[in-house]
Scaffold this motif. Structure first.
Motif, PDB file in Angstrom:
ATOM      1  N   TYR A   9      -1.464  -9.585   4.828  1.00  0.00           N
ATOM      2  CA  TYR A   9      -0.721  -8.910   5.874  1.00  0.00           C
ATOM      3  C   TYR A   9      -1.531  -8.961   7.163  1.00  0.00           C
ATOM      4  CZ  TYR A   9       2.359  -6.612   2.451  1.00  0.00           C
ATOM      5  OH  TYR A   9       3.275  -6.340   1.473  1.00  0.00           O
ATOM      6  N   PHE A  35      -1.439 -10.871  -1.569  1.00  0.00           N
ATOM      7  CA  PHE A  35      -0.735 -10.857  -0.288  1.00  0.00           C
ATOM      8  C   PHE A  35      -1.726 -10.900   0.868  1.00  0.00           C
ATOM      9  CE2 PHE A  35       3.219  -9.265  -2.231  1.00  0.00           C
ATOM     10  CZ  PHE A  35       2.737  -8.682  -3.380  1.00  0.00           C
ATOM     11  N   MET A  69      -6.055  -7.353  12.913  1.00  0.00           N
ATOM     12  CA  MET A  69      -6.673  -6.933  11.665  1.00  0.00           C
ATOM     13  C   MET A  69      -5.858  -7.512  10.518  1.00  0.00           C
ATOM     14  SD  MET A  69      -7.266  -4.517   8.993  1.00  0.00           S
ATOM     15  CE  MET A  69      -6.882  -2.794   9.212  1.00  0.00           C
ATOM     16  N   GLY A  80      -8.332   0.243   4.207  1.00  0.00           N
ATOM     17  CA  GLY A  80      -7.004  -0.265   3.940  1.00  0.00           C
ATOM     18  C   GLY A  80      -6.063   0.864   3.563  1.00  0.00           C
ATOM     19  N   PRO A  81      -4.750   0.643   3.660  1.00  0.00           N
ATOM     20  CA  PRO A  81      -3.785   1.674   3.255  1.00  0.00           C
ATOM     21  C   PRO A  81      -3.898   1.975   1.765  1.00  0.00           C
ATOM     22  CG  PRO A  81      -2.731  -0.077   4.527  1.00  0.00           C
ATOM     23  CD  PRO A  81      -4.102  -0.566   4.171  1.00  0.00           C
ATOM     24  N   LEU A 129       7.142  -5.521   0.175  1.00  0.00           N
ATOM     25  CA  LEU A 129       7.527  -4.270   0.790  1.00  0.00           C
ATOM     26  C   LEU A 129       7.807  -4.491   2.272  1.00  0.00           C
ATOM     27  CD1 LEU A 129       4.854  -1.848  -0.708  1.00  0.00           C
ATOM     28  CD2 LEU A 129       7.271  -1.960  -1.315  1.00  0.00           C
ATOM     29  N   PHE A 179       2.379 -14.648   0.588  1.00  0.00           N
ATOM     30  CA  PHE A 179       1.985 -14.076  -0.687  1.00  0.00           C
ATOM     31  C   PHE A 179       1.954 -15.159  -1.759  1.00  0.00           C
ATOM     32  CE2 PHE A 179       5.915 -13.658  -3.191  1.00  0.00           C
ATOM     33  CZ  PHE A 179       6.881 -13.871  -2.230  1.00  0.00           C
ATOM     34  N   LEU A 214      -5.154  -7.758   6.428  1.00  0.00           N
ATOM     35  CA  LEU A 214      -5.294  -7.017   5.177  1.00  0.00           C
ATOM     36  C   LEU A 214      -4.859  -7.881   4.008  1.00  0.00           C
ATOM     37  CD1 LEU A 214      -3.772  -3.605   6.257  1.00  0.00           C
ATOM     38  CD2 LEU A 214      -6.055  -3.890   5.300  1.00  0.00           C
ATOM     39  N   LEU A 244       3.044  -2.182  15.531  1.00  0.00           N
ATOM     40  CA  LEU A 244       3.861  -3.168  14.812  1.00  0.00           C
ATOM     41  C   LEU A 244       3.794  -2.982  13.306  1.00  0.00           C
ATOM     42  CD1 LEU A 244       3.174  -6.431  16.858  1.00  0.00           C
ATOM     43  CD2 LEU A 244       5.124  -4.869  17.030  1.00  0.00           C
ATOM     44  N   GLY A 245       2.891  -2.168  12.844  1.00  0.00           N
ATOM     45  CA  GLY A 245       2.780  -1.928  11.412  1.00  0.00           C
ATOM     46  C   GLY A 245       2.175  -3.106  10.677  1.00  0.00           C
ATOM     47  N   LEU A 246       2.543  -3.228   9.411  1.00  0.00           N
ATOM     48  CA  LEU A 246       2.054  -4.317   8.554  1.00  0.00           C
ATOM     49  C   LEU A 246       3.135  -5.388   8.435  1.00  0.00           C
ATOM     50  CD1 LEU A 246       0.326  -1.771   7.653  1.00  0.00           C
ATOM     51  CD2 LEU A 246       0.109  -2.936   5.467  1.00  0.00           C
ATOM     52  N   PHE A 301      -5.001  -2.454  -1.547  1.00  0.00           N
ATOM     53  CA  PHE A 301      -5.386  -3.131  -0.321  1.00  0.00           C
ATOM     54  C   PHE A 301      -6.900  -3.238  -0.212  1.00  0.00           C
ATOM     55  CE2 PHE A 301      -1.570  -3.681   2.228  1.00  0.00           C
ATOM     56  CZ  PHE A 301      -0.673  -2.795   1.653  1.00  0.00           C
ATOM     57  N   GLN A 319      -2.001  -6.550  10.615  1.00  0.00           N
ATOM     58  CA  GLN A 319      -1.719  -5.210  11.126  1.00  0.00           C
ATOM     59  C   GLN A 319      -2.061  -5.136  12.601  1.00  0.00           C
ATOM     60  OE1 GLN A 319      -3.673  -1.957   9.108  1.00  0.00           O
ATOM     61  NE2 GLN A 319      -2.616  -0.425  10.326  1.00  0.00           N
ATOM     62  N   PHE A 376       7.515  -2.521   5.702  1.00  0.00           N
ATOM     63  CA  PHE A 376       6.790  -1.362   6.203  1.00  0.00           C
ATOM     64  C   PHE A 376       7.363  -0.876   7.533  1.00  0.00           C
ATOM     65  CE2 PHE A 376       3.078  -0.825   3.504  1.00  0.00           C
ATOM     66  CZ  PHE A 376       3.028  -2.027   2.825  1.00  0.00           C
ATOM     67  N   GLY A 377       7.282   0.439   7.736  1.00  0.00           N
ATOM     68  CA  GLY A 377       7.495   0.988   9.065  1.00  0.00           C
ATOM     69  C   GLY A 377       6.299   0.668   9.944  1.00  0.00           C
ATOM     70  N   LYS A 378       6.411   1.003  11.227  1.00  0.00           N
ATOM     71  CA  LYS A 378       5.367   0.625  12.163  1.00  0.00           C
ATOM     72  C   LYS A 378       4.195   1.595  12.197  1.00  0.00           C
ATOM     73  CE  LYS A 378       8.324  -2.225  15.046  1.00  0.00           C
ATOM     74  NZ  LYS A 378       8.824  -2.530  16.415  1.00  0.00           N
ATOM     75  N   GLY A 379       4.303   2.684  11.480  1.00  0.00           N
ATOM     76  CA  GLY A 379       3.172   3.581  11.367  1.00  0.00           C
ATOM     77  C   GLY A 379       3.227   4.769  12.309  1.00  0.00           C
ATOM     78  N   ASP A 392       6.961 -12.971   6.488  1.00  0.00           N
ATOM     79  CA  ASP A 392       7.745 -12.824   7.718  1.00  0.00           C
ATOM     80  C   ASP A 392       7.169 -13.578   8.910  1.00  0.00           C
ATOM     81  OD1 ASP A 392       8.157  -9.410   6.694  1.00  0.00           O
ATOM     82  OD2 ASP A 392       9.564 -11.078   6.429  1.00  0.00           O
ATOM     83  N   PHE A 443       2.203   5.175   6.887  1.00  0.00           N
ATOM     84  CA  PHE A 443       3.237   4.152   6.879  1.00  0.00           C
ATOM     85  C   PHE A 443       4.272   4.489   5.809  1.00  0.00           C
ATOM     86  CE2 PHE A 443       1.347   0.986   9.601  1.00  0.00           C
ATOM     87  CZ  PHE A 443      -0.018   1.176   9.465  1.00  0.00           C
ATOM     88  N   LEU A 465       3.989  -9.170   6.713  1.00  0.00           N
ATOM     89  CA  LEU A 465       3.568 -10.079   5.647  1.00  0.00           C
ATOM     90  C   LEU A 465       3.469 -11.508   6.160  1.00  0.00           C
ATOM     91  CD1 LEU A 465       2.950 -10.392   2.611  1.00  0.00           C
ATOM     92  CD2 LEU A 465       5.399 -10.785   2.271  1.00  0.00           C
ATOM     93  N   GLN A 482      17.820  -8.700   9.728  1.00  0.00           N
ATOM     94  CA  GLN A 482      16.504  -8.607   9.106  1.00  0.00           C
ATOM     95  C   GLN A 482      16.312  -7.202   8.551  1.00  0.00           C
ATOM     96  OE1 GLN A 482      13.325  -9.582  11.762  1.00  0.00           O
ATOM     97  NE2 GLN A 482      11.751  -9.422  10.217  1.00  0.00           N
TER      98      GLN A 482
END
Lengths: 113, 115
Positions: free
Chosen positions: B35, B33, B88, A43-44, A101, B48, B90, B41-43, B106, B37, A103-106, B59, A89, B45, A1
């Motif tokens: 997402y 999209f 949350m 939001g980001p 995209l 979409f 997004l 664990l981040g964002l 976003f 959060q 994304f990393g976990k932040g 994912d 992120f 998906l 993955q």
């Protein structure tokens, strides 16, 4: 993955110091690497981005350093300010034509006075 | 000013309820999209859509569905909410031909608590 590994998970920096956040990836097909900044309750938002044919990109106090051979990239925030306190992120695009995209976990950054 | 609006910012729902999260963008973007959060664990998906009535799984699509009847509106549906879906959410949009991530916008997020 496909993954983007981001570290540290949290970071505390004194005002005026340098904040450094690192990301690493495995997929060599990634071709675009943006960084997002997210304030609480928001939001980001895109902060800065780089392509792999460039080793560094600077916008004001924010710099991305990119090491293609090591498959790593990092965000440097110079002269960190309390207003920079946010979650950051990193992300990567898996090739041209993709709208998704990874994304990393932040990283939660706290800049203390 | 570009705008992605998530109408419900904070929701509390009971386990088993059907939940709708609505997202509207005013930029005439083709791609939208959803997402999720979560701390640490981040964002991730969920789904979409690249056109009206079109959708693709992301994912983590399990337990979710989506609807896109109009270009500007993309809805996330939890058919039977569970406590594991407390999170949350997004919404985001981007136009065709953009470099993904270059012009992705976003919303401010919808906080869902399932009790």
């Amino acid at each position: 993955q496909q993954q983007v590994k981001q570290s540290p998970q949290s970071l505390i920096v004194q005002k005026g110091g340098i904040s450094i956040i690192n990301c690493a990836y495995e997929n060599t097909a990634f071709d675009y690497f943006p960084w997002y900044q997210q304030f609480p309750g928001k939001g980001p938002a895109l902060l800065i981005a780089i392509r792999p044919d460039v080793s560094e990109k600077k916008e004001g106090r924010f710099t991305i350093s990119f090491n293609k051979s090591a498959k790593q990239f990092s965000l440097h925030i110079m002269d960190s300010q309390p207003g920079d306190s946010a979650t950051y992120f990193c992300a990567a695009r898996p090739g041209a034509g993709s709208y998704q995209l990874t994304f990393g976990k932040g990283t939660k950054l706290s800049v203390i006075p | 000013d570009v705008k992605v609006t998530q109408s419900s910012r904070y929701l509390v729902k009971r386990t088993g309820e059907k939940v709708f999260l609505e997202c509207v963008q005013d930029m005439d973007h083709e791609n939208m999209f959803w997402y999720r959060q979560d701390p640490g664990l981040g964002l991730r998906l969920i789904y979409f859509s690249y056109d009206v009535k079109m959708k693709e799984k992301g994912d983590i699509p399990e337990g979710y569905s989506v609807s896109r009847e109009k270009k500007e509106r993309f809805s996330l549906i939890l058919e039977s909410a569970s406590t594991s879906q407390t999170s949350m959410y997004l919404c985001a949009s981007t136009p065709w031909g953009s470099i993904a991530g270059n012009t992705i916008y976003f919303g401010e997020g919808s906080w869902l608590t399932v009790v």
